[in-house]
Design a protein around this motif. Structure first.
Motif, short mmCIF file in Angstrom:
data_model
loop_
_atom_site.label_atom_id
_atom_site.label_comp_id
_atom_site.label_asym_id
_atom_site.label_seq_id
_atom_site.Cartn_x
_atom_site.Cartn_y
_atom_site.Cartn_z
N ASP A 222 3.15 12.78 -9.87
CA ASP A 222 1.66 13.01 -10.10
C ASP A 222 1.52 11.84 -11.45
N PRO A 223 0.03 11.08 -11.18
CA PRO A 223 -0.18 10.37 -12.19
C PRO A 223 0.25 10.31 -13.01
N PRO B 270 -9.95 12.26 -7.53
CA PRO B 270 -8.93 13.17 -7.29
C PRO B 270 -7.30 12.29 -7.27
N ALA B 271 -6.46 13.93 -6.94
CA ALA B 271 -4.82 13.19 -6.99
C ALA B 271 -4.64 12.46 -5.87
N ALA C 224 -4.18 4.66 -3.71
CA ALA C 224 -4.32 3.88 -4.53
C ALA C 224 -2.73 3.36 -4.67
N GLN C 225 -2.41 3.65 -5.55
CA GLN C 225 -0.96 3.73 -5.64
C GLN C 225 0.10 3.13 -4.38
N ALA C 226 -0.51 3.66 -3.17
CA ALA C 226 0.75 3.23 -2.44
C ALA C 226 -0.05 2.08 -1.48
N PRO D 268 -6.04 -1.05 -7.96
CA PRO D 268 -5.79 -0.83 -8.93
C PRO D 268 -6.68 0.14 -8.81
N VAL D 269 -6.50 1.20 -10.33
CA VAL D 269 -7.63 2.36 -10.80
C VAL D 269 -7.65 2.51 -11.69
N VAL D 270 -9.58 2.81 -11.24
CA VAL D 270 -9.99 2.10 -12.61
C VAL D 270 -10.53 4.48 -13.34
#
Length: 102
Positions: A5-6, A15-16, A22-24, A28-30
């Motif tokens: 989990d984030p 959403p997760a 974005a991780q894959a 970047p996640v804002v």
């Protein structure tokens, strides 16, 4: 593949699966967190002095109104007593305070 989990709390509108994608991909996640500025004074700092000033003003107006009503009553009482008495005689001098309209 089980992805973790984030970290932390994520805003409910992200959403997760978007986070995992974005991780894959390395994007970047804002995450926007709305906060309020607590440097302003709260309303109670202005409300209490305003309430005290309003109550004081009402008290002053009520006191002035009561004094004026008392003065009006005293004047009417004095006029009624003076009208009920006849002319005043002191040492041979007669003063007629009011005209009798009879």
């Amino acid at each position: 593949m089980n992805q973790p989990d984030p970290p932390g709390r994520i805003a409910p509108h992200i959403p997760a699966d978007v986070y995992h994608r974005a991780q894959a991909t390395g994007q970047p996640v804002v995450i926007v967190v709305h906060t309020t500025d607590h440097h302003d004074r709260p309303l109670s700092h202005y409300l209490y002095p305003l309430a005290v000033a309003t109550a004081s003003a009402i008290g002053v107006f009520a006191t002035v109104a009561a004094l004026l009503a008392l003065l009006d009553f005293a004047v009417h009482t004095a006029l009624a007593i003076a009208a009920a008495t006849g002319p005043l005689s002191i040492g041979g001098i007669t003063l007629k305070l009011f005209d009798s309209k009879r």
